[in-house]
Design a protein around this motif. Structure first.
Motif, PDB file in Angstrom:
ATOM      1  N   ALA A   1       0.830  -1.205   0.000  1.00  0.00           N
ATOM      2  CA  ALA A   1       0.000   0.000   0.000  1.00  0.00           C
ATOM      3  C   ALA A   1       0.866   1.257   0.000  1.00  0.00           C
ATOM      4  O   ALA A   1       0.515   2.272  -0.594  1.00  0.00           O
ATOM      5  CB  ALA A   1      -0.930  -0.018   1.206  1.00  0.00           C
ATOM      6  N   SER A   2       1.982   1.191   0.676  1.00  0.00           N
ATOM      7  CA  SER A   2       2.924   2.312   0.695  1.00  0.00           C
ATOM      8  C   SER A   2       4.321   1.789   1.023  1.00  0.00           C
ATOM      9  O   SER A   2       4.473   0.784   1.711  1.00  0.00           O
ATOM     10  CB  SER A   2       2.502   3.358   1.736  1.00  0.00           C
ATOM     11  N   GLY A   3       5.347   2.462   0.506  1.00  0.00           N
ATOM     12  CA  GLY A   3       6.711   2.059   0.808  1.00  0.00           C
ATOM     13  C   GLY A   3       7.100   0.758   0.162  1.00  0.00           C
ATOM     14  O   GLY A   3       6.583   0.380  -0.896  1.00  0.00           O
ATOM     15  N   LYS A   4       7.992   0.036   0.797  1.00  0.00           N
ATOM     16  CA  LYS A   4       8.485  -1.235   0.284  1.00  0.00           C
ATOM     17  C   LYS A   4       8.143  -2.367   1.243  1.00  0.00           C
ATOM     18  O   LYS A   4       7.786  -2.147   2.394  1.00  0.00           O
ATOM     19  CB  LYS A   4      10.002  -1.166   0.082  1.00  0.00           C
ATOM     20  N   ILE A   5       8.275  -3.593   0.734  1.00  0.00           N
ATOM     21  CA  ILE A   5       8.062  -4.774   1.562  1.00  0.00           C
ATOM     22  C   ILE A   5       9.407  -5.181   2.149  1.00  0.00           C
ATOM     23  O   ILE A   5      10.356  -5.476   1.415  1.00  0.00           O
ATOM     24  CB  ILE A   5       7.472  -5.934   0.734  1.00  0.00           C
ATOM     25  N   LEU A   6       9.481  -5.191   3.461  1.00  0.00           N
ATOM     26  CA  LEU A   6      10.727  -5.547   4.139  1.00  0.00           C
ATOM     27  C   LEU A   6      10.960  -7.056   4.077  1.00  0.00           C
ATOM     28  O   LEU A   6       9.997  -7.833   3.966  1.00  0.00           O
ATOM     29  CB  LEU A   6      10.680  -5.083   5.594  1.00  0.00           C
ATOM     30  N   PRO A   7      12.220  -7.493   4.170  1.00  0.00           N
ATOM     31  CA  PRO A   7      12.516  -8.934   4.136  1.00  0.00           C
ATOM     32  C   PRO A   7      11.711  -9.727   5.166  1.00  0.00           C
ATOM     33  O   PRO A   7      11.262 -10.848   4.878  1.00  0.00           O
ATOM     34  CB  PRO A   7      14.015  -8.986   4.433  1.00  0.00           C
ATOM     35  N   SER A   8      11.515  -9.150   6.345  1.00  0.00           N
ATOM     36  CA  SER A   8      10.789  -9.843   7.408  1.00  0.00           C
ATOM     37  C   SER A   8       9.293  -9.944   7.126  1.00  0.00           C
ATOM     38  O   SER A   8       8.582 -10.729   7.765  1.00  0.00           O
ATOM     39  CB  SER A   8      11.008  -9.130   8.747  1.00  0.00           C
ATOM     40  N   GLU A   9       8.795  -9.150   6.156  1.00  0.00           N
ATOM     41  CA  GLU A   9       7.359  -9.127   5.852  1.00  0.00           C
ATOM     42  C   GLU A   9       6.983 -10.046   4.686  1.00  0.00           C
ATOM     43  O   GLU A   9       5.802 -10.345   4.498  1.00  0.00           O
ATOM     44  CB  GLU A   9       6.928  -7.692   5.520  1.00  0.00           C
ATOM     45  N   ILE A  10       7.967 -10.466   3.910  1.00  0.00           N
ATOM     46  CA  ILE A  10       7.673 -11.267   2.713  1.00  0.00           C
ATOM     47  C   ILE A  10       6.904 -12.537   3.060  1.00  0.00           C
ATOM     48  O   ILE A  10       6.002 -12.957   2.335  1.00  0.00           O
ATOM     49  CB  ILE A  10       8.987 -11.607   1.963  1.00  0.00           C
ATOM     50  N   LYS A  11       7.230 -13.116   4.208  1.00  0.00           N
ATOM     51  CA  LYS A  11       6.581 -14.368   4.616  1.00  0.00           C
ATOM     52  C   LYS A  11       5.083 -14.193   4.876  1.00  0.00           C
ATOM     53  O   LYS A  11       4.321 -15.172   4.930  1.00  0.00           O
ATOM     54  CB  LYS A  11       7.247 -14.920   5.879  1.00  0.00           C
ATOM     55  N   ASP A  12       4.631 -12.936   5.061  1.00  0.00           N
ATOM     56  CA  ASP A  12       3.221 -12.677   5.362  1.00  0.00           C
ATOM     57  C   ASP A  12       2.343 -12.653   4.114  1.00  0.00           C
ATOM     58  O   ASP A  12       1.121 -12.585   4.221  1.00  0.00           O
ATOM     59  CB  ASP A  12       3.080 -11.338   6.100  1.00  0.00           C
ATOM     60  N   TYR A  13       2.971 -12.708   2.950  1.00  0.00           N
ATOM     61  CA  TYR A  13       2.223 -12.663   1.692  1.00  0.00           C
ATOM     62  C   TYR A  13       2.232 -14.040   1.041  1.00  0.00           C
ATOM     63  O   TYR A  13       3.253 -14.504   0.534  1.00  0.00           O
ATOM     64  CB  TYR A  13       2.839 -11.618   0.753  1.00  0.00           C
ATOM     65  N   TYR A  14       1.084 -14.691   1.047  1.00  0.00           N
ATOM     66  CA  TYR A  14       0.984 -16.036   0.472  1.00  0.00           C
ATOM     67  C   TYR A  14      -0.471 -16.373   0.180  1.00  0.00           C
ATOM     68  O   TYR A  14      -1.404 -15.702   0.655  1.00  0.00           O
ATOM     69  CB  TYR A  14       1.577 -17.080   1.428  1.00  0.00           C
ATOM     70  N   ILE A  15      -0.651 -17.419  -0.610  1.00  0.00           N
ATOM     71  CA  ILE A  15      -1.982 -17.966  -0.894  1.00  0.00           C
ATOM     72  C   ILE A  15      -1.966 -19.441  -0.534  1.00  0.00           C
ATOM     73  O   ILE A  15      -1.053 -20.169  -0.926  1.00  0.00           O
ATOM     74  CB  ILE A  15      -2.353 -17.823  -2.386  1.00  0.00           C
ATOM     75  N   ASP A  16      -2.951 -19.887   0.209  1.00  0.00           N
ATOM     76  CA  ASP A  16      -3.097 -21.314   0.490  1.00  0.00           C
ATOM     77  C   ASP A  16      -4.126 -21.900  -0.476  1.00  0.00           C
ATOM     78  O   ASP A  16      -5.251 -21.390  -0.580  1.00  0.00           O
ATOM     79  CB  ASP A  16      -3.568 -21.547   1.932  1.00  0.00           C
ATOM     80  N   ILE A  17      -3.743 -22.941  -1.183  1.00  0.00           N
ATOM     81  CA  ILE A  17      -4.685 -23.672  -2.034  1.00  0.00           C
ATOM     82  C   ILE A  17      -5.276 -24.793  -1.178  1.00  0.00           C
ATOM     83  O   ILE A  17      -4.543 -25.632  -0.646  1.00  0.00           O
ATOM     84  CB  ILE A  17      -3.992 -24.271  -3.269  1.00  0.00           C
ATOM     85  N   VAL A  18      -6.592 -24.793  -1.039  1.00  0.00           N
ATOM     86  CA  VAL A  18      -7.274 -25.775  -0.198  1.00  0.00           C
ATOM     87  C   VAL A  18      -8.468 -26.355  -0.963  1.00  0.00           C
ATOM     88  O   VAL A  18      -8.874 -25.819  -1.991  1.00  0.00           O
ATOM     89  CB  VAL A  18      -7.762 -25.144   1.129  1.00  0.00           C
ATOM     90  N   TYR A  19      -9.017 -27.441  -0.446  1.00  0.00           N
ATOM     91  CA  TYR A  19     -10.233 -27.991  -1.048  1.00  0.00           C
ATOM     92  C   TYR A  19     -11.105 -28.644   0.014  1.00  0.00           C
ATOM     93  O   TYR A  19     -10.643 -29.003   1.099  1.00  0.00           O
ATOM     94  CB  TYR A  19      -9.911 -28.995  -2.154  1.00  0.00           C
ATOM     95  N   THR A  20     -12.394 -28.752  -0.314  1.00  0.00           N
ATOM     96  CA  THR A  20     -13.329 -29.500   0.528  1.00  0.00           C
ATOM     97  C   THR A  20     -13.881 -30.652  -0.309  1.00  0.00           C
ATOM     98  O   THR A  20     -13.790 -30.642  -1.547  1.00  0.00           O
ATOM     99  CB  THR A  20     -14.487 -28.613   1.020  1.00  0.00           C
ATOM    100  N   ASP A  21     -14.478 -31.638   0.344  1.00  0.00           N
ATOM    101  CA  ASP A  21     -14.975 -32.835  -0.336  1.00  0.00           C
ATOM    102  C   ASP A  21     -16.457 -32.738  -0.664  1.00  0.00           C
ATOM    103  O   ASP A  21     -17.255 -32.241   0.149  1.00  0.00           O
ATOM    104  CB  ASP A  21     -14.767 -34.080   0.538  1.00  0.00           C
ATOM    105  N   ASN A  22     -16.825 -33.226  -1.851  1.00  0.00           N
ATOM    106  CA  ASN A  22     -18.226 -33.415  -2.236  1.00  0.00           C
ATOM    107  C   ASN A  22     -19.099 -32.180  -2.056  1.00  0.00           C
ATOM    108  O   ASN A  22     -20.268 -32.270  -1.674  1.00  0.00           O
ATOM    109  CB  ASN A  22     -18.829 -34.581  -1.445  1.00  0.00           C
ATOM    110  N   GLY A  23     -18.529 -31.013  -2.318  1.00  0.00           N
ATOM    111  CA  GLY A  23     -19.303 -29.787  -2.244  1.00  0.00           C
ATOM    112  C   GLY A  23     -19.625 -29.325  -0.840  1.00  0.00           C
ATOM    113  O   GLY A  23     -20.371 -28.363  -0.652  1.00  0.00           O
ATOM    114  N   GLU A  24     -19.095 -30.001   0.169  1.00  0.00           N
ATOM    115  CA  GLU A  24     -19.362 -29.620   1.561  1.00  0.00           C
ATOM    116  C   GLU A  24     -18.461 -28.448   1.968  1.00  0.00           C
ATOM    117  O   GLU A  24     -17.427 -28.191   1.366  1.00  0.00           O
ATOM    118  CB  GLU A  24     -19.111 -30.811   2.492  1.00  0.00           C
ATOM    119  N   SER A  25     -18.870 -27.726   3.014  1.00  0.00           N
ATOM    120  CA  SER A  25     -18.112 -26.562   3.464  1.00  0.00           C
ATOM    121  C   SER A  25     -16.915 -26.937   4.324  1.00  0.00           C
ATOM    122  O   SER A  25     -16.001 -26.140   4.511  1.00  0.00           O
ATOM    123  CB  SER A  25     -19.029 -25.625   4.256  1.00  0.00           C
TER     124      SER A  25
END
Length: 293
Positions: free
Chosen positions: A98-122
């Motif tokens: 949003a502003s400035g730069k991303i510090l080395p210690s902050e890089i780990k906070d940016y990620y996407i988890d790919i997940v799934y559920t079974d048979n259309g259930e939540s």
């Protein structure tokens, strides 16, 4: 041909039931039957994210989530409607702070988890993989990386096999054609012509319902909610303004987006409540026309 009184009575009853249930028949015609491949579990895949900044998530060549507003963005983004079949799937994350730069210690906070559920259930939720950026010893102005994972689904929906490559089209002509389609959708909703609105999106809704494993009850509920939502926007659609052409990375799908990364197609009622309507299009090889994806 001669009919007995009993046969005539039965015929009258059948006709009465038929006339009295036009709406249910109409709804039934909108639903799609699909034979899922046997022996394959009905998995529903999501991209789970939670971070701050200006970002874009691209899945299988389609920009599925864009954000440029302040604050933290989070959610579970459905991936199934953008999966054509089992096999390798590709996801990309482009991110600027949003502003400035991303510090080395902050890089780990940016990620996407790919997940799934079974048979259309939540739940329960099963983790496929974490899409995280490699560490750096320096502050960075932006992050970008691409990851792949294997998905297993019992359907095969190759809608975009009929899509032309858009990179050779003249941008100004393509923009004009896309704006015309957006205005058409806006006009249908604003005038209360919900039947035509639903017809435009018919194939798109079918793809969504198949990929999300909706049964007949869920399909009817889903279509009904879409009709009611569009009906509530009658007379409140806003003129298209402040938009640009977005040709998705796969060069097959095109849409309009505003400066906040959202669709410029929306209604605003007397209380100021906004309803946004998405619209993604592709150029059909078969018809040569722009079709709703």
């Amino acid at each position: 041909m001669n009919f007995s009184m009993k046969q005539v009575a039965i015929l009258i009853i059948v006709l009465f039931i038929s006339c009295g249930n036009k709406e249910s028949i109409k709804t039934k015609e909108q639903l799609t039957e699909y034979n899922y491949k046997k022996g394959i579990m009905k998995k529903t895949y999501f991209a789970d994210f939670n971070f701050r900044g200006d970002f874009e998530i691209i899945f299988n060549g389609l920009s599925i989530k864009r954000n440029s507003s302040d604050g933290v963005s989070n959610g579970l983004e459905y991936l199934n409607p953008f999966i054509e079949k089992s096999g390798k799937q590709t996801i990309t994350l482009l991110l600027k702070p949003a502003s400035g730069k991303i510090l080395p210690s902050e890089i780990k906070d940016y990620y996407i988890d790919i997940v799934y559920t079974d048979n259309g259930e939540s739940s329960p939720i099963h983790k496929v993989m974490r899409c995280s950026f490699p560490q750096s010893d320096k502050a960075v102005e932006s992050l970008m990386d691409t990851w792949t994972f294997d998905a297993e689904v019992p359907f095969d929906i190759s809608t975009l096999s009929d899509a032309k490559d858009l990179k050779d089209e003249k941008p100004e002509e393509l923009l004009k054609a896309v704006v015309s389609e957006y205005e058409k959708v806006s006009s249908f909703i604003n005038s209360g012509n919900i039947t035509e609105y639903m017809n435009l999106y018919k194939k798109s809704r079918e793809r969504e319902m198949i990929s999300m494993y909706y049964d007949d009850t869920k399909k009817k509920e889903y279509l009904s909610s879409l009709q009611q939502r569009a009906s509530s926007s009658k007379g409140f659609m806003q003129l298209l303004s402040e938009y640009k052409l977005l040709i998705h990375p796969n060069n097959k799908v095109v849409s309009l987006t505003n400066s906040q990364g959202k669709s410029p197609l929306f209604s605003k009622d007397k209380e100021g409540k906004i309803k946004t309507y998405g619209l993604q299009l592709y150029r059909s090889k078969t018809t040569g026309k722009l079709e709703v994806y």
